[in-house]
Scaffold this active site. Structure first.
Site, PDB file in Angstrom:
ATOM      1  N   TYR A 171      23.031 -13.270  -8.462  1.00 10.28           N
ATOM      2  CA  TYR A 171      22.236 -13.086  -7.521  1.00 10.28           C
ATOM      3  C   TYR A 171      23.048 -12.947  -6.133  1.00 10.28           C
ATOM      4  CZ  TYR A 171      18.798 -13.473  -3.673  1.00 10.28           C
ATOM      5  OH  TYR A 171      18.179 -13.199  -2.596  1.00 10.28           O
ATOM      6  N   ARG A 218      22.367 -23.705   3.777  1.00  8.32           N
ATOM      7  CA  ARG A 218      22.036 -23.890   5.015  1.00  8.32           C
ATOM      8  C   ARG A 218      20.283 -23.833   5.114  1.00  8.32           C
ATOM      9  NH1 ARG A 218      23.475 -19.534   9.118  1.00  8.32           N
ATOM     10  NH2 ARG A 218      21.736 -18.667   8.073  1.00  8.32           N
ATOM     11  N   ARG A 228      10.207 -19.410  -0.674  1.00  9.05           N
ATOM     12  CA  ARG A 228      11.238 -18.799  -1.513  1.00  9.05           C
ATOM     13  C   ARG A 228      12.008 -19.887  -2.089  1.00  9.05           C
ATOM     14  NH1 ARG A 228      11.590 -15.245   3.328  1.00  9.05           N
ATOM     15  NH2 ARG A 228      13.069 -16.810   4.218  1.00  9.05           N
ATOM     16  N   PHE A 288      36.995  -8.388  12.047  1.00  4.35           N
ATOM     17  CA  PHE A 288      35.637  -8.299  11.248  1.00  4.35           C
ATOM     18  C   PHE A 288      35.378  -9.174  10.087  1.00  4.35           C
ATOM     19  CE2 PHE A 288      33.068  -6.323   7.990  1.00  4.35           C
ATOM     20  CZ  PHE A 288      32.139  -5.852   8.590  1.00  4.35           C
TER      21      PHE A 288
END
Length: 419
Positions: A171, A218, A228, A288
């Site tokens: 997932y 978290r 969910r 980044f």
């Protein structure tokens, strides 16, 4: 006030003050919006509205890569908004996810029925898709391929829960690992990085999995409150009959055991993260990639063995985030940060935690891969006398308040002028 949360961390107060005064310019450059087309300006507006974490570092990327990553992010944000929208019937959502990549080449496709907070990226998708079609072919091919694979994966998990740890990995691969792979391919396509960066999909996948697992860990309470469930059943079923049970105070010991089990699993990706970052040559790409990763390990350190995760929101301080953003600009600094948070987690490992041995093994491996001796780590906290520290904090707090008030007044004046 953000500064009050950092009172015990003088280096954070200094960096908050420095950030407010423009010290973020090393990693957050201003863009020349006037030279952009109207549709591209709108895309950057949507980027800043929808991304809490990545907008600044995306805009700091070099050259044409910046636009490619901006559009990549918005396309995937639109796809993710479809997945998250619980008001879309399954018989409509599944084909939308499977076919979403084809909408990139349909001039007028849009979706105006979403109720999600980021629904504007679907309602105004033609603005995003036209800028997608303006990209070079090598960028379009990557974005379309990742969008297709991610949509198919999201559709697969719509009708089933995350059961085994392998399914958790799968997932997270679909929703984040593919992002890491796609970004790496964009880096190589831009020729700012070596082709090997784009070819090594295993390391790129680990970059995404580390961030996604951190977010899932978290967001436990927020997710179960809206129905969910992303914590894998193989993990939580060892400690409770239902995932929701962890929110009950009498289940705290079991909740912490499961939490620490999942944090340990997420930490196993850190050696790959360090290896990936060590390959990067372009400074803007390094920033980044590195900044979200150091924020992730800081978040895991905050979450580890923390009962507050089952009662409310757990996140790092703004001063902490700003400090990490300003420091994580080279490999040695990243190794230092990783090693220090690694040590913080190690100090929290309980002698009675069921995952203790595995946690300590992974922490030892991270310490080895960080290659910075613990005894030689530079301190990230200034050693100041109590009197000087108090005076500095007071001055910083007053200055921060003044700057915030001035900025608010200036904004209000600007708003009045624009009316």
């Amino acid at each position: 006030m953000d500064i009050l949360k950092s009172l015990g961390h003088p280096e954070e107060i200094f960096n908050l003050f420095k950030f407010k005064m423009g010290g973020c310019s090393t990693v957050m450059r201003k863009l020349d919006y006037e030279s952009m087309s109207e549709s591209l300006r709108t895309c950057y507006l949507y980027l800043n509205q929808t991304s809490r974490s990545f907008a600044a570092v995306i805009q700091a990327l070099d050259g044409e890569l910046r636009h490619a990553v901006c559009i990549f992010y918005l396309v995937l944000r639109a796809l993710d908004t479809v997945e998250d929208d619980m008001t879309i019937p399954m018989d409509k959502k599944v084909p939308m996810l499977n076919d979403f990549h084809t909408f990139l080449y349909q001039d007028e496709w849009r979706f105006t029925e979403s109720q999600e907070k980021d629904r504007q990226v679907l309602a105004d998708f033609p603005t995003i898709s036209v800028e997608f079609r303006n990209l070079a072919k090598e960028y379009r091919d990557v974005i379309s391929d990742i969008c297709h694979r991610m949509g198919v994966g999201m559709a697969e998990f719509l009708e089933k829960k995350v059961g085994s740890m392998k399914e958790w990995d799968l997932y997270c691969h679909y929703v984040a690992g593919l992002v890491g792979i796609g970004l790496s391919q964009l880096f190589s396509a831009s020729q700012l990085e070596d082709p090997e960066v784009g070819r090594d999909t295993e390391m790129a996948n680990s970059m995404g999995l580390f961030l996604q697992k951190t977010n899932i860990i978290r967001d436990y309470l927020e997710d179960i409150q809206v129905g969910r469930a992303f914590w894998p059943q193989e993990a939580w079923s060892q400690f409770a009959g239902r995932l929701e049970d962890f929110a009950q105070p009498e289940k705290l010991d079991s909740a912490l055991s499961c939490l620490n089990f999942l944090v340990t699993d997420a930490l196993r990706h850190v050696p790959d993260v360090i290896a990936y970052l060590s390959r990067l040559q372009n400074q803007s790409i390094f920033n980044f990639c590195a900044i979200p990763q150091v924020m992730a390990i800081a978040t895991l350190s905050t979450c580890y063995n923390n009962s507050m995760l089952f009662q409310g929101v757990v996140k790092i301080r703004k001063g902490q985030a700003v400090t990490l953003m300003m420091e994580a600009t080279n490999m040695r600094a990243v190794q230092t940060i990783m090693a220090q948070y690694n040590q913080e987690i190690q100090q929290k490992v309980s002698h009675t935690d069921p995952t203790r041995d595995k946690t300590l093994r992974i922490l030892a491996l991270i310490r080895e891969k960080s290659t910075v001796s613990q005894s030689n780590l530079p301190s990230r906290t200034a050693h100041l006398s109590p009197m000087y520290l108090s005076a500095a904090m007071l001055l910083a707090a007053l200055s921060w308040q003044y700057l915030s008030t001035t900025a608010a007044q200036a904004q209000g004046t600007g708003d009045m002028k624009g009316q």
